[in-house]
Write a protein that holds these residues in place. Structure first.
Motif, mmCIF file in Angstrom:
data_model
loop_
_atom_site.group_PDB
_atom_site.id
_atom_site.type_symbol
_atom_site.label_atom_id
_atom_site.label_comp_id
_atom_site.label_asym_id
_atom_site.label_seq_id
_atom_site.Cartn_x
_atom_site.Cartn_y
_atom_site.Cartn_z
ATOM 1 N N ILE A 119 0.868 -1.184 0.000
ATOM 2 C CA ILE A 119 0.000 0.000 0.000
ATOM 3 C C ILE A 119 0.901 1.230 0.000
ATOM 4 C CG2 ILE A 119 -1.612 1.381 1.367
ATOM 5 C CD1 ILE A 119 -2.855 -1.217 2.352
ATOM 6 N N ASN A 120 0.699 2.101 -0.955
ATOM 7 C CA ASN A 120 1.483 3.334 -1.048
ATOM 8 C C ASN A 120 0.588 4.512 -0.637
ATOM 9 O OD1 ASN A 120 3.076 5.506 -1.630
ATOM 10 N ND2 ASN A 120 3.266 5.085 -3.827
ATOM 11 N N PRO A 121 0.805 5.071 0.569
ATOM 12 C CA PRO A 121 -0.070 6.137 1.056
ATOM 13 C C PRO A 121 0.311 7.539 0.583
ATOM 14 C CG PRO A 121 1.484 5.562 2.772
ATOM 15 C CD PRO A 121 1.826 4.703 1.575
ATOM 16 N N THR A 268 -10.471 1.273 5.111
ATOM 17 C CA THR A 268 -9.957 1.982 3.930
ATOM 18 C C THR A 268 -10.594 3.360 3.749
ATOM 19 O OG1 THR A 268 -11.587 0.838 2.552
ATOM 20 C CG2 THR A 268 -9.395 -0.147 2.712
ATOM 21 N N ASN A 363 -3.870 8.602 6.842
ATOM 22 C CA ASN A 363 -3.563 7.583 5.840
ATOM 23 C C ASN A 363 -2.585 6.536 6.372
ATOM 24 O OD1 ASN A 363 -5.196 7.927 3.608
ATOM 25 N ND2 ASN A 363 -3.509 8.307 2.197
ATOM 26 N N ASN A 364 -1.593 6.972 7.124
ATOM 27 C CA ASN A 364 -0.635 6.023 7.691
ATOM 28 C C ASN A 364 -1.300 5.115 8.724
ATOM 29 O OD1 ASN A 364 1.497 6.900 6.131
ATOM 30 N ND2 ASN A 364 2.240 8.364 7.655
ATOM 31 N N LYS A 367 -3.228 2.557 6.772
ATOM 32 C CA LYS A 367 -2.272 1.596 6.212
ATOM 33 C C LYS A 367 -1.876 0.564 7.268
ATOM 34 C CE LYS A 367 2.168 1.489 3.687
ATOM 35 N NZ LYS A 367 2.895 0.494 4.488
ATOM 36 N N CYS A 370 -4.711 -1.870 7.859
ATOM 37 C CA CYS A 370 -4.901 -2.790 6.726
ATOM 38 C C CYS A 370 -3.792 -3.828 6.642
ATOM 39 C CB CYS A 370 -4.966 -2.015 5.410
ATOM 40 S SG CYS A 370 -6.520 -1.144 5.140
ATOM 41 N N GLU A 371 -2.565 -3.424 6.979
ATOM 42 C CA GLU A 371 -1.412 -4.306 6.777
ATOM 43 C C GLU A 371 -0.949 -5.003 8.046
ATOM 44 O OE1 GLU A 371 1.034 -2.478 3.001
ATOM 45 O OE2 GLU A 371 1.645 -1.874 5.008
ATOM 46 N N HIS A 400 -8.319 -4.444 -4.944
ATOM 47 C CA HIS A 400 -7.033 -3.753 -4.759
ATOM 48 C C HIS A 400 -6.966 -2.468 -5.575
ATOM 49 C CE1 HIS A 400 -6.319 -6.150 -8.385
ATOM 50 N NE2 HIS A 400 -5.321 -5.342 -8.684
ATOM 51 N N ASN A 404 -6.080 0.899 -3.721
ATOM 52 C CA ASN A 404 -4.955 1.724 -4.197
ATOM 53 C C ASN A 404 -5.385 3.167 -4.416
ATOM 54 O OD1 ASN A 404 -2.957 -0.229 -4.219
ATOM 55 N ND2 ASN A 404 -3.354 -0.857 -6.329
ATOM 56 N N PHE A 407 -6.044 5.223 -1.143
ATOM 57 C CA PHE A 407 -4.850 5.656 -0.417
ATOM 58 C C PHE A 407 -4.125 6.811 -1.098
ATOM 59 C CE2 PHE A 407 -5.352 1.926 2.247
ATOM 60 C CZ PHE A 407 -4.848 2.382 3.452
#
Length: 497
Positions: A119-121, A268, A363-364, A367, A370-371, A400, A404, A407
């Motif tokens: 995941i790229n925030p 999300t 956002n972090n 993330k 989620c992760e 996804h 994506n 984020f």
């Protein structure tokens, strides 16, 4: 054709292993979020055993040893996963392949585990809100459409909350004319917890929805608790898992094999109330005037005040200092569990808090949930309940491509003026009943657990669990620690597969 890059092409849930006879290689993978399970036991140079259930691994001869450190974390901190070591389970000899990872074994060599999805925030500030709404709606409806593909009957679970209502009404928008959608809901004979009014609001808004209801109660849970644990295999958070269990049973009774569900939207789209904390910290750091406006709107909408004490400002501006002070404080203070746990259990397995995370950015924070910790445990509960009745749960919010995109959005597109999930509410306002679109008091499948546990049978069960942990020298002889965690720990320690 694609080789290992096939994982980038797949959408949805999967867990698989492919043996390449020519290359003498086993290639294994698990979906991006951990919707489906993949467990394994590996002894270097001897064996690699894998399965979708841990009991199958034990049946193959692997010893069933409880992971005492995980048990300590659960009893002390109420966590069912270790974010610092996601492969850990409640059993020492069984690991799980982490979500979004692949595992490759060449015959005679050690396994190689790779993370294939990230995941790229990073925020795209160039996108306008109207454009973002259009893209969200298009991605969401595409996800629904893909997850409706099936050669068996498809329905949906409906709790009356914003997420499940959006899924049900999006299905109604996309389904063929004259086609009926079956929905499955848990209701409770307790007005404080029953969501029937909202469920019926969704059902009655369209002609092509056929609702089915189940009415879980404490007696049914009492009779089912061991069976549920048999399928879950590890401790689970609360009796809300039982309500979901009954929904899956109801779907089987009515011959619906696939259920679409709203899971994943909270993590999300920032649906939980606790996401206001990192959001307010982010606002405070960027623009103090905007922070005050956001808080005022929150207070007016939720009729709730927040005290911004020194810890709020310290953790926002100097998160590392705040974290260090927290560690020092924990070293010199006696934790609450010390009154109940045997010192030998504490001394051997005591660890620092299972995770520390800087929550001054929305956002972090999403993330992390989620992760690392939050989403995957809910996916485990859901998948195990579904598979107990041979049902399949599909999750449109966990496309996804949609995740994506979410984020890349600024925080204000998710939380704004007291409203969570802003972009979803506004994107789907034309299909959602207004009262549901404006809901701020979501309950979901949440039973009146505390009331249930006061019943005589449950009191006896909790007392037995307490005594069991005392015999195992986990609880002190004078401990009155009797709650859901004690019950789950007792089940874990006494279940032999």
């Amino acid at each position: 054709f694609w080789g290992e890059d096939c994982l980038q092409e797949f959408d949805g849930m999967f867990a698989f292993a492919i043996w390449d006879e020519e290359a003498k290689t086993l290639f294994c993978a698990r979906d991006r979020f951990g919707e489906k399970p993949f467990y394994y036991s590996y002894v270097s140079g001897q064996q690699f055993i894998f399965a979708s259930e841990m009991k199958a691994i034990f049946a193959a001869g692997v010893e069933q040893d409880v992971n005492q450190e995980m048990l300590f974390r659960y009893l002390a901190h109420d966590v069912v996963e270790n974010p610092a070591a996601k492969k850990e389970t409640f059993y020492s000899n069984v690991s799980k392949l982490e979500a979004g990872h692949s595992l490759t074994i060449h015959l005679g060599e050690e396994p190689v585990i790779k993370k294939y999805w990230f995941i790229n925030p990073t925020i795209d500030y160039s996108i306008g809100f109207d454009e973002a709404k259009s893209r969200f709606r298009a991605l969401f409806l595409t996800s629904i459409e893909r997850r409706l593909r099936s050669d068996v009957p498809v329905g949906s679970s409906l709790s009356g909350g914003l997420d499940s209502s959006a899924v049900v009404l999006a299905i109604d928008l996309l389904k063929k004319e004259g086609q009926t959608q079956k929905t499955f809901s848990a209701r409770f004979n307790d007005k404080e917890f029953d969501e029937g009014r909202y469920i019926e609001m969704v059902v009655n808004s369209k002609q092509g929805i056929q609702p089915y209801f189940t009415w879980p109660d404490q007696e049914q849970l009492y009779n089912s608790i061991q069976q549920i644990f048999y399928h879950q295999e590890e401790p689970f958070g609360s009796s809300s898992i039982y309500a979901q269990w009954e929904v899956m049973k109801l779907a089987k009774q009515n011959n619906v094999t696939v259920l679409l569900d709203g899971q994943g939207a909270d993590e999300t789209l920032a649906g939980y109330i606790h996401y206001f904390d990192p959001f307010f910290k982010e606002c405070y750091l960027k623009d103090k005037k905007e922070w005050k406006l956001e808080y005022t709107a929150f207070k007016d909408l939720h009729e709730k005040e927040i005290t911004f004490d020194p810890s709020f400002f310290l953790s926002a501006k100097f998160p590392q200092v705040y974290s260090t002070l927290g560690k020092l404080k924990r070293k010199v203070t006696v934790p609450a569990y010390a009154n109940d746990f045997e010192s030998s259990f504490v001394d051997e397995y005591k660890v620092s808090l299972p995770f520390e995370q800087n929550r001054n950015n929305l956002n972090n924070t999403l993330k992390f949930d989620c992760e690392k910790y939050g989403l995957e445990k809910l996916l485990r509960y859901s998948d195990r309940n579904a598979m107990a009745f041979s049902r399949e749960v599909r999750l449109p919010f966990l496309s996804h491509e949609l995740v994506n995109f979410l984020f890349t959005l600024p925080s204000a597109f998710k939380i704004n003026r007291g409203w969570t999930k802003r972009i979803m509410r506004e994107s789907l306002s034309d299909i959602l009943p207004e009262e549901i679109e404006k809901r701020v008091d979501k309950l979901g499948f949440q039973p009146p657990q505390q009331k249930w546990l006061q019943q005589k049978g449950w009191k006896n069960l909790l007392e037995d669990a307490n005594l069991n942990l005392k015999k195992m020298r986990i609880l002190k002889s004078n401990s009155n620690f009797r709650n859901w965690r004690v019950l789950m720990a007792s089940q874990l320690l006494n279940t032999k597969w």
